[in-house]
Design an enzyme around this catalytic site. Structure first.
Site, short mmCIF file in Angstrom:
data_model
loop_
_atom_site.label_atom_id
_atom_site.label_comp_id
_atom_site.label_asym_id
_atom_site.label_seq_id
_atom_site.Cartn_x
_atom_site.Cartn_y
_atom_site.Cartn_z
N SER A 146 0.85 -1.19 0.00
CA SER A 146 0.00 0.00 0.00
C SER A 146 0.88 1.24 0.00
CB SER A 146 -0.86 0.00 1.28
OG SER A 146 -1.55 1.22 1.41
N TYR A 159 -1.53 -0.32 10.76
CA TYR A 159 -1.67 -0.68 9.33
C TYR A 159 -0.37 -0.32 8.59
CZ TYR A 159 -3.73 -1.00 4.62
OH TYR A 159 -4.00 -1.33 3.31
P1 NDP Z 1 -11.65 -5.91 0.47
O1 NDP Z 1 -12.11 -5.75 1.90
O2 NDP Z 1 -12.64 -5.74 -0.61
O3 NDP Z 1 -10.94 -7.31 0.29
C1 NDP Z 1 -10.17 -7.91 1.29
C2 NDP Z 1 -10.06 -9.38 0.97
O4 NDP Z 1 -9.21 -9.99 1.96
C3 NDP Z 1 -11.40 -10.09 1.02
O5 NDP Z 1 -11.49 -10.98 -0.07
C4 NDP Z 1 -11.35 -10.85 2.31
O6 NDP Z 1 -12.07 -12.08 2.20
C5 NDP Z 1 -9.87 -11.15 2.43
N1 NDP Z 1 -9.46 -11.47 3.79
C6 NDP Z 1 -9.51 -10.70 4.89
N2 NDP Z 1 -9.08 -11.39 5.95
C7 NDP Z 1 -8.75 -12.64 5.49
C8 NDP Z 1 -8.26 -13.82 6.10
N3 NDP Z 1 -7.99 -13.87 7.43
N4 NDP Z 1 -8.04 -14.91 5.33
C9 NDP Z 1 -8.31 -14.87 4.01
N5 NDP Z 1 -8.79 -13.78 3.38
C10 NDP Z 1 -8.99 -12.69 4.12
O7 NDP Z 1 -10.44 -4.86 0.32
P2 NDP Z 1 -9.38 -4.59 -0.85
O8 NDP Z 1 -9.69 -5.36 -2.05
O9 NDP Z 1 -9.26 -3.13 -0.93
O10 NDP Z 1 -8.06 -5.14 -0.15
C11 NDP Z 1 -7.17 -6.05 -0.76
C12 NDP Z 1 -5.74 -5.70 -0.36
O11 NDP Z 1 -5.42 -4.42 -0.92
C13 NDP Z 1 -5.46 -5.60 1.13
O12 NDP Z 1 -4.22 -6.22 1.41
C14 NDP Z 1 -5.36 -4.11 1.37
O13 NDP Z 1 -4.55 -3.78 2.49
C15 NDP Z 1 -4.76 -3.65 0.05
N6 NDP Z 1 -4.94 -2.23 -0.24
C16 NDP Z 1 -6.19 -1.71 -0.45
C17 NDP Z 1 -6.35 -0.35 -0.66
C18 NDP Z 1 -7.69 0.28 -0.83
O14 NDP Z 1 -7.77 1.53 -0.82
N7 NDP Z 1 -8.78 -0.45 -0.99
C19 NDP Z 1 -5.18 0.55 -0.73
C20 NDP Z 1 -3.93 -0.11 -0.53
C21 NDP Z 1 -3.82 -1.44 -0.30
P3 NDP Z 1 -12.95 -12.80 3.33
O15 NDP Z 1 -13.45 -11.75 4.25
O16 NDP Z 1 -14.01 -13.49 2.54
O17 NDP Z 1 -11.98 -13.76 3.97
#
Ligand code: NDP
Length: 252
Positions: A146, A159
């Site tokens: 990020s 974070y």
């Molecule tokens: P979402 O919340 O849409 O997606 C997060 C995903 O992570 C979900 O599919 C969720 O699935 C999964 N997840 C969370 N905890 C677990 C776990 N313990 N085991 C397996 N899967 C898990 O957010 P984003 O798509 O935005 O996030 C994806 C990545 O991008 C993250 O690493 C985030 O830090 C990074 N990011 C996002 C930004 C943004 O502005 N959106 C900016 C910078 C980085 P489920 O709950 O079904 O397990």
């Protein structure tokens, strides 16, 4: 010259956190590029819907019940991918949580969830995948970091720490394996419109984050999926180590 629209034909990818947002969009992009795709997350209903969509598009798909905070599940996810899809060429460590909030008075349970998911999850998945990639002399691991891995802010301390850890781990591993043909890449998004802020537990932090996302035109998950695709479709001698992608309107 004709463009190869399916550059990942014959390759196998595994995407963590594929049930929403960036992970879901990345799984779609990799499948459209020809890869067989293993999709992992905890919400099975969301994975069911994605698997149907990918199969309708002609992709081979493996659904994985995967909580990345559980080492045994990470090991099993990689093993099943190799067994059922025939290998593992691309691992996208995307699963993550962003439980923003000030440090003073925070609930340390938020901190544990972020470190367990964003840091230990990446490490467990990488540990499970890396030996096989080194043995085959090729492979891509793309870690979803990020802007927060490069820019610390009030209200994002843990974070920030989790993404800093991802960056350091990735760079160390890159130096360890790059001469053996395995590429380690980092993608560092700015604000992307996903469900990420929905899970913030501190009310002020949640309101602040959601306001920031509405004050600009944020990125869409597809914008980041394209960055992942760019990394993993380079010729074998080209390693794109790091890609920072902000919305044009995001200053820091
Ligand atoms: P979402 O919340 O849409 O997606 C997060 C995903 O992570 C979900 O599919 C969720 O699935 C999964 N997840 C969370 N905890 C677990 C776990 N313990 N085991 C397996 N899967 C898990 O957010 P984003 O798509 O935005 O996030 C994806 C990545 O991008 C993250 O690493 C985030 O830090 C990074 N990011 C996002 C930004 C943004 O502005 N959106 C900016 C910078 C980085 P489920 O709950 O079904 O397990």
């Amino acid at each position: 010259m004709t463009e190869n629209t399916r550059p990942l034909e014959g390759k196998v990818a595994l995407v963590t956190g594929a049930s929403s947002g960036i992970g879901e969009a990345t799984a779609v992009a990799l499948a459209e590029a020809g890869a067989a795709v293993a999709i992992g997350a905890r919400r099975r209903d969301r994975l069911d819907a994605l698997a149907t969509r990918l199969r309708d598009g002609g992709a081979r798909v493996l659904q994985l019940d995967l909580d990345v905070t559980d080492e045994a599940q990470c090991t099993a996810a990689v093993a099943r991918t190799r067994e059922e899809l025939g290998g593992l060429d691309v691992l996208v460590n995307n699963a993550g949580v962003m439980l923003l909030g000030v440090i003073t008075g925070a609930d340390p349970e938020d901190w544990r969830r972020m470190i367990d998911t964003n840091v230990m999850g990446v490490m467990y998945m990488t540990h499970a995948a890396i030996e096989g990639m080194v043995a085959q002399g090729s492979g891509d691991i793309v870690n979803m970091s990020s802007v927060a891995g490069r820019q610390a802010r009030v209200g994002a301390g843990v974070y920030n720490a989790s993404k800093w850890a991802v960056n350091a781990f990735s760079e160390s591993l890159r130096q360890e394996v790059t001469e053996r043909g395995v590429r380690i890449g980092l993608v560092e998004p700015g604000a992307v419109a996903t469900e990420l802020t929905d899970h913030i537990t501190q009310a002020d932090a949640k309101a602040g984050a959601q306001k920031m996302y509405t004050e600009m035109v944020p990125l869409q998950a597809d914008d980041i999926a394209r960055a992942v695709l760019y990394l993993v479709t380079q010729p074998p001698h080209v390693a794109v180590n790091e890609v920072l992608v902000r919305p044009t309107a995001q200053q820091r």
